[in-house]
Design a protein around this motif. Sequence first.
Motif, PDB file in Angstrom:
ATOM      1  N   LYS A 112       5.323 -12.134   7.324  1.00 16.96           N
ATOM      2  CA  LYS A 112       5.654 -10.740   7.044  1.00 16.96           C
ATOM      3  C   LYS A 112       6.942 -10.633   6.235  1.00 16.96           C
ATOM      4  O   LYS A 112       8.012 -11.016   6.718  1.00 16.96           O
ATOM      5  CB  LYS A 112       5.799  -9.979   8.366  1.00 16.96           C
ATOM      6  CG  LYS A 112       6.077  -8.503   8.225  1.00 16.96           C
ATOM      7  CD  LYS A 112       6.173  -7.880   9.610  1.00 16.96           C
ATOM      8  CE  LYS A 112       6.474  -6.396   9.541  1.00 16.96           C
ATOM      9  NZ  LYS A 112       6.568  -5.811  10.906  1.00 16.96           N
ATOM     10  N   PRO A 113       6.878 -10.121   4.993  1.00 19.80           N
ATOM     11  CA  PRO A 113       8.113  -9.925   4.218  1.00 19.80           C
ATOM     12  C   PRO A 113       9.048  -8.951   4.930  1.00 19.80           C
ATOM     13  O   PRO A 113       8.611  -8.039   5.632  1.00 19.80           O
ATOM     14  CB  PRO A 113       7.609  -9.338   2.902  1.00 19.80           C
ATOM     15  CG  PRO A 113       6.174  -9.757   2.819  1.00 19.80           C
ATOM     16  CD  PRO A 113       5.676  -9.765   4.226  1.00 19.80           C
ATOM     17  N   ALA A 114      10.328  -9.148   4.748  1.00 20.63           N
ATOM     18  CA  ALA A 114      11.313  -8.316   5.448  1.00 20.63           C
ATOM     19  C   ALA A 114      11.276  -6.865   4.973  1.00 20.63           C
ATOM     20  O   ALA A 114      11.430  -5.929   5.765  1.00 20.63           O
ATOM     21  CB  ALA A 114      12.710  -8.900   5.259  1.00 20.63           C
ATOM     22  N   ALA A 115      11.069  -6.662   3.677  1.00 21.53           N
ATOM     23  CA  ALA A 115      11.120  -5.312   3.116  1.00 21.53           C
ATOM     24  C   ALA A 115       9.818  -4.561   3.370  1.00 21.53           C
ATOM     25  O   ALA A 115       8.729  -5.134   3.287  1.00 21.53           O
ATOM     26  CB  ALA A 115      11.395  -5.380   1.620  1.00 21.53           C
ATOM     27  N   ASP A 116       9.935  -3.274   3.689  1.00 20.83           N
ATOM     28  CA  ASP A 116       8.776  -2.399   3.855  1.00 20.83           C
ATOM     29  C   ASP A 116       8.595  -1.601   2.568  1.00 20.83           C
ATOM     30  O   ASP A 116       9.448  -0.798   2.204  1.00 20.83           O
ATOM     31  CB  ASP A 116       8.988  -1.455   5.037  1.00 20.83           C
ATOM     32  CG  ASP A 116       7.749  -0.625   5.366  1.00 20.83           C
ATOM     33  OD1 ASP A 116       6.882  -0.470   4.492  1.00 20.83           O
ATOM     34  OD2 ASP A 116       7.650  -0.132   6.504  1.00 20.83           O
ATOM     35  N   GLY A 117       7.488  -1.848   1.870  1.00 20.77           N
ATOM     36  CA  GLY A 117       7.255  -1.191   0.579  1.00 20.77           C
ATOM     37  C   GLY A 117       6.341   0.014   0.651  1.00 20.77           C
ATOM     38  O   GLY A 117       5.821   0.448  -0.384  1.00 20.77           O
ATOM     39  N   THR A 118       6.155   0.577   1.839  1.00 23.11           N
ATOM     40  CA  THR A 118       5.185   1.663   2.007  1.00 23.11           C
ATOM     41  C   THR A 118       5.511   2.877   1.145  1.00 23.11           C
ATOM     42  O   THR A 118       4.639   3.423   0.460  1.00 23.11           O
ATOM     43  CB  THR A 118       5.107   2.076   3.489  1.00 23.11           C
ATOM     44  OG1 THR A 118       4.730   0.939   4.272  1.00 23.11           O
ATOM     45  CG2 THR A 118       4.084   3.185   3.688  1.00 23.11           C
ATOM     46  N   THR A 119       6.746   3.320   1.170  1.00 28.64           N
ATOM     47  CA  THR A 119       7.129   4.506   0.390  1.00 28.64           C
ATOM     48  C   THR A 119       7.014   4.235  -1.101  1.00 28.64           C
ATOM     49  O   THR A 119       6.503   5.074  -1.865  1.00 28.64           O
ATOM     50  CB  THR A 119       8.560   4.942   0.738  1.00 28.64           C
ATOM     51  OG1 THR A 119       8.636   5.264   2.131  1.00 28.64           O
ATOM     52  CG2 THR A 119       8.971   6.157  -0.086  1.00 28.64           C
ATOM     53  N   ARG A 120       7.464   3.071  -1.524  1.00 28.89           N
ATOM     54  CA  ARG A 120       7.370   2.683  -2.937  1.00 28.89           C
ATOM     55  C   ARG A 120       5.907   2.650  -3.385  1.00 28.89           C
ATOM     56  O   ARG A 120       5.562   3.147  -4.458  1.00 28.89           O
ATOM     57  CB  ARG A 120       8.021   1.310  -3.124  1.00 28.89           C
ATOM     58  CG  ARG A 120       7.776   0.631  -4.459  1.00 28.89           C
ATOM     59  CD  ARG A 120       8.483   1.286  -5.594  1.00 28.89           C
ATOM     60  NE  ARG A 120       8.374   0.511  -6.814  1.00 28.89           N
ATOM     61  CZ  ARG A 120       8.634   1.002  -8.020  1.00 28.89           C
ATOM     62  NH1 ARG A 120       9.011   2.251  -8.157  1.00 28.89           N
ATOM     63  NH2 ARG A 120       8.511   0.245  -9.095  1.00 28.89           N
ATOM     64  N   GLN A 121       5.035   2.080  -2.551  1.00 28.11           N
ATOM     65  CA  GLN A 121       3.615   2.008  -2.881  1.00 28.11           C
ATOM     66  C   GLN A 121       3.020   3.401  -3.035  1.00 28.11           C
ATOM     67  O   GLN A 121       2.279   3.669  -3.985  1.00 28.11           O
ATOM     68  CB  GLN A 121       2.862   1.230  -1.795  1.00 28.11           C
ATOM     69  CG  GLN A 121       1.361   1.120  -2.019  1.00 28.11           C
ATOM     70  CD  GLN A 121       0.974   0.158  -3.123  1.00 28.11           C
ATOM     71  OE1 GLN A 121       1.729  -0.759  -3.443  1.00 28.11           O
ATOM     72  NE2 GLN A 121      -0.189   0.348  -3.703  1.00 28.11           N
ATOM     73  N   ALA A 122       3.335   4.292  -2.122  1.00 29.85           N
ATOM     74  CA  ALA A 122       2.805   5.655  -2.197  1.00 29.85           C
ATOM     75  C   ALA A 122       3.267   6.358  -3.471  1.00 29.85           C
ATOM     76  O   ALA A 122       2.482   7.044  -4.143  1.00 29.85           O
ATOM     77  CB  ALA A 122       3.231   6.454  -0.971  1.00 29.85           C
ATOM     78  N   ASP A 123       4.544   6.188  -3.820  1.00 32.07           N
ATOM     79  CA  ASP A 123       5.055   6.818  -5.039  1.00 32.07           C
ATOM     80  C   ASP A 123       4.329   6.294  -6.281  1.00 32.07           C
ATOM     81  O   ASP A 123       4.003   7.065  -7.193  1.00 32.07           O
ATOM     82  CB  ASP A 123       6.557   6.562  -5.173  1.00 32.07           C
ATOM     83  CG  ASP A 123       7.386   7.354  -4.173  1.00 32.07           C
ATOM     84  OD1 ASP A 123       6.836   8.281  -3.546  1.00 32.07           O
ATOM     85  OD2 ASP A 123       8.584   7.032  -4.017  1.00 32.07           O
ATOM     86  N   LEU A 124       4.069   4.979  -6.322  1.00 34.19           N
ATOM     87  CA  LEU A 124       3.370   4.398  -7.468  1.00 34.19           C
ATOM     88  C   LEU A 124       1.921   4.880  -7.528  1.00 34.19           C
ATOM     89  O   LEU A 124       1.402   5.155  -8.616  1.00 34.19           O
ATOM     90  CB  LEU A 124       3.412   2.872  -7.384  1.00 34.19           C
ATOM     91  CG  LEU A 124       4.783   2.224  -7.607  1.00 34.19           C
ATOM     92  CD1 LEU A 124       4.721   0.734  -7.297  1.00 34.19           C
ATOM     93  CD2 LEU A 124       5.263   2.450  -9.037  1.00 34.19           C
ATOM     94  N   GLU A 125       1.266   4.972  -6.380  1.00 34.91           N
ATOM     95  CA  GLU A 125      -0.111   5.466  -6.354  1.00 34.91           C
ATOM     96  C   GLU A 125      -0.180   6.906  -6.845  1.00 34.91           C
ATOM     97  O   GLU A 125      -1.058   7.270  -7.653  1.00 34.91           O
ATOM     98  CB  GLU A 125      -0.677   5.350  -4.941  1.00 34.91           C
ATOM     99  CG  GLU A 125      -0.957   3.923  -4.520  1.00 34.91           C
ATOM    100  CD  GLU A 125      -1.422   3.796  -3.084  1.00 34.91           C
ATOM    101  OE1 GLU A 125      -1.718   2.665  -2.661  1.00 34.91           O
ATOM    102  OE2 GLU A 125      -1.479   4.822  -2.375  1.00 34.91           O
ATOM    103  N   ILE A 126       0.741   7.727  -6.371  1.00 31.96           N
ATOM    104  CA  ILE A 126       0.744   9.135  -6.791  1.00 31.96           C
ATOM    105  C   ILE A 126       1.001   9.255  -8.284  1.00 31.96           C
ATOM    106  O   ILE A 126       0.328  10.010  -8.991  1.00 31.96           O
ATOM    107  CB  ILE A 126       1.791   9.924  -5.971  1.00 31.96           C
ATOM    108  CG1 ILE A 126       1.306  10.053  -4.507  1.00 31.96           C
ATOM    109  CG2 ILE A 126       2.020  11.313  -6.577  1.00 31.96           C
ATOM    110  CD1 ILE A 126       2.364  10.567  -3.560  1.00 31.96           C
TER     111      ILE A 126
END
Length: 260
Positions: free
Chosen positions: A124-138
Motif C-alpha cells: 500500500k503506497p503511503a499517499a492517498d490519491g483519492t481526491t486527486r483521482q476524482a479531480d482528474l476524472e471530473i
Amino acid sequence: MSEPISHLSDRAVIRISGPDTREFLQRVITNDLKRCAPGTLQVGALLTPQGKIICDFLIHGEEAGVALDVQAEAADALVRRMTLYRLRAKADIAVDTNAFVVSGEGLPDPRSPELPLRAIGTDKPAADGTTRQADLEIASGVPAFGRDYGEADVFPTDVNLDLYGGIGWRKGCFIGQEVLSRMKRRGNIRKRTVAVVSPSIELEKGDAITAGDVPLGNITSSAGKSAVAILRLDRLEAASEAPAVKGEAVTITQPPIPSD
C-alpha cells in the motif's frame, strides 16, 4: 509529468478465480471476457435485467482469473450478487483485503488517456490519491459509480461504458443484454456523460444545464469550475442557444462517439 504513486482508499479489490471464471463472467457481465487476457485492463459492469447498472468496475486480467477494481462501499454487495449468479461454476469470489488499487503505475486507464496508470498491488503506497483521482476524472468528463450515479440509476450508455469498450455487443447473451441491444438497434441512445467547464462560476452538483428554456440535464459532480453532467445530446444538438448554468455560458465537451 508522471503522476505520483498513491493508493485509492475509496476502491476495493474483488478477486474471482478458478477454472470457470471467464466462462461464468461471460454470461453475466457486459464485457467480452475473451479479450480479458492476463495483463489487460478493461471496463465492465453488472446490470439489472432491465439493462441498468447495478455496479461497474475496472477488470484486471490475471493468470488465475480476474481482479475487479470497484467502489469500496459496493464491494460486499457485488460479491453477494456475483455469488448468486455463479450457480455451479467453479469460481471463488471474495474481497481481497490484502490488495489495494494503486494509481500512478500499471496499465493505461481505458476511460481516458488523461487519467493515471492503474494497478492492483499488495504494498500500500503511503499517499492517498483519492481526491486527486476524482479531480482528474471530473476534468476529463469521466463519471464514477457512487459519485455521479448509483445502483439502477442509469443505462451503461448514459455513462459512456460502451465508448470505453465496456460492452461486448457481439459476445452473446448477458444480463440486461436484450434491452441494450434494442436501444442500439433503434438508435435510442440519447443521453451521454460530458465534461462541463465554466469560465466564470463555481459549478455545483445538481446545477441544471439549459439552452434557453430547454433543459439539457444536470451536473452530477464538480471540482471548482469543472464538472461532469449527464445530458440529452439530442436536445443539445437541436438547441438554438448556447448551454448555460445559472445563466452563465459553459463549454460542453462530448466524448468521441464512433460512427458505427
